[in-house]
Design an enzyme around this catalytic site. Structure first.
Site, PDB file in Angstrom:
ATOM      1  N   GLU A  84       0.746  -1.273  -0.018  1.00  0.00           N
ATOM      2  CA  GLU A  84       0.112   0.071  -0.165  1.00  0.00           C
ATOM      3  C   GLU A  84       0.617   1.131  -0.094  1.00  0.00           C
ATOM      4  O   GLU A  84       0.667   2.098   0.947  1.00  0.00           O
ATOM      5  CB  GLU A  84      -1.173   0.079   1.109  1.00  0.00           C
TER       6      GLU A  84
ATOM      7  N   GLU B 112      -5.470  -7.985  -0.926  1.00  0.00           N
ATOM      8  CA  GLU B 112      -6.458  -7.460   0.326  1.00  0.00           C
ATOM      9  C   GLU B 112      -7.656  -7.257  -0.100  1.00  0.00           C
ATOM     10  O   GLU B 112      -7.883  -6.066  -1.105  1.00  0.00           O
ATOM     11  CB  GLU B 112      -5.623  -6.359   1.113  1.00  0.00           C
TER      12      GLU B 112
END
Ligand SMILES: *[C@@H]1O[C@H](CO)[C@@H](O)[C@H](O)[C@H]1NC(C)=O
Ligand SMILES: CC(=O)N[C@H]1CO[C@H](CO)[C@@H](O)[C@@H]1O
Length: 353
Positions: free
Chosen positions: A169, A281
């Site tokens: 991320e 995710e």
């Protein structure tokens, strides 16, 4: 009355469509086994000094037992294994992998490899940062990140089941082309260490959002990253998606399957550019709304398995049942019980139920 009409209609539909088997399904399905990333925050700081150490967390949660359960009882085959950069080098940026800490993390990796899983994803969970500063853009040098990956690839690259998730991320990256250059250096380092055909996962800006991957320019920038031989073989786009009201993964209710605004346009881009992506995710609460939207989303990935190779839910491992997105199964003696979202969607979509 209405019910019987409906029942007849669906029966007719079933008969008409049943001879056509599902054409495709993703290759990889599973969950994240979180714990070695605990203490890391979105500014890339990771505390090594809390009362519970990463290793204690995953051991206490029987993370290896969880993976064995997911493979044996659920037929899942993929685990993503987040770990903090600071933990790997024991807080010595630019240093060698710390033998003690790596030894602890390695027990999780070896547990994955011996569970029967076909893919174990090593994920450096640092948001493109180290202690608040962005790699290659004011923080650690590209060479420092590449060196960590070189060491990891030297250790794990001969094992074909290992995939390298370059970074968890990235977000608020000022210069996406500079970030792609960072990723390029990591790819060269991993391949140069002998990991010639392992999957490498390339993360874009915006917390790796599937929705913003193309519009933010991440897709175009990362498309230019190549292997040393100039191919893009086994360089896989890494995306995340949460289904709650602000895509943050902090609410237990889901509002959207995010197909039309995220996975459909992304699939179009992947096909046009002949690339593949993995959803590493995604998650939601153990609620009816998340069951609906998560199942719809994962079904869509399965139907578009020519460009989506797999998914891993967030998250099992060290999380307790009080965590909003908990996917940790509960153990009672030798038997395990999955959370409702794992059972219905993570496993359900995989098994095609
Ligand atoms: C890769 O591309 C670069 C730049 O176009 C070129 O100089 C190099 O020779 C190519 N390498 C291989 C292995 O094809
Ligand atoms: C699907 C869609 O419109 N996108 C949504 C995806 O989910 C996040 C969270 O709901 C929303 O903010 C987006 O609007």
């Amino acid at each position: 009355m209405k019910a019987s009409v409906l029942a007849f209609t669906s029966f007719a539909t079933f008969v008409a469509s049943s001879p056509t088997p599902r054409a495709t399904k993703v290759q990889y399905a599973g969950v994240n086994i979180a714990g070695f990333d605990f203490g890391c925050t979105t500014d890339g700081s990771c505390s090594l000094t809390g009362t519970s150490k990463p290793y204690d967390i995953v051991t206490g949660a029987n993370a290896v037992g969880q993976m064995n359960h997911f493979v044996k009882d659920d037929t899942l085959n993929t685990f993503r294994l987040p770990v903090g950069w600071q933990f790997l080098v024991n807080g010595q940026l630019g240093g060698q992998l710390n033998p003690n800490n790596l030894g602890q993390y390695d027990r999780l990796v070896q547990g994955c490899l011996s569970s029967g899983a076909v893919l174990c994803i090593i994920d450096i969970h640092n948001y493109a940062r180290y202690n608040g500063k962005i790699v290659g853009q004011g923080g650690p040098t590209n060479a420092q990140l590449a060196d960590v990956w070189k060491q990891l690839a030297t250790k794990y690259g001969k094992q074909s089941k290992i995939a390298f998730g370059v970074m968890n991320e990235p977000h608020d990256i000022p210069d996406i082309k500079a970030w792609a250059a960072t990723v390029q250096e990591v790819v060269i380092a991993i391949r140069g260490a002998g990991a010639t055909s392992n999957l490498i996962l390339l993360p874009g800006n915006g917390y790796t959002s599937a929705e913003s991957f193309v519009p933010s320019g991440s897709a175009a920038a990362l498309a230019a990253v190549t292997n040393p031989d100039n191919t893009t073989t086994n360089l896989i786009m890494d995306v995340h998606k949460y289904l709650d009201s602000d895509n943050s993964g902090t609410h237990t209710e889901c509002v959207k399957d995010n197909i039309s605004n995220a996975f459909q346009p992304l699939a179009d881009w992947l096909r046009t550019n002949k690339r593949l992506a993995i959803l590493t995710e995604t998650g939601g609460g153990n609620t009816a709304s998340c069951q609906k939207y998560m199942c719809d989303q994962l079904k869509y990935l399965n139907q578009n398995a020519d460009v989506y190779i797999g998914y891993t839910g967030w998250a099992a491992g060290g999380f307790a049942s009080t965590y909003e997105l908990n996917e940790t199964p509960t153990q009672s003696g030798s038997s395990w019980t999955d959370t409702s979202l794992v059972k219905s969607c993570i496993v359900g979509a995989w098994k095609g139920v």
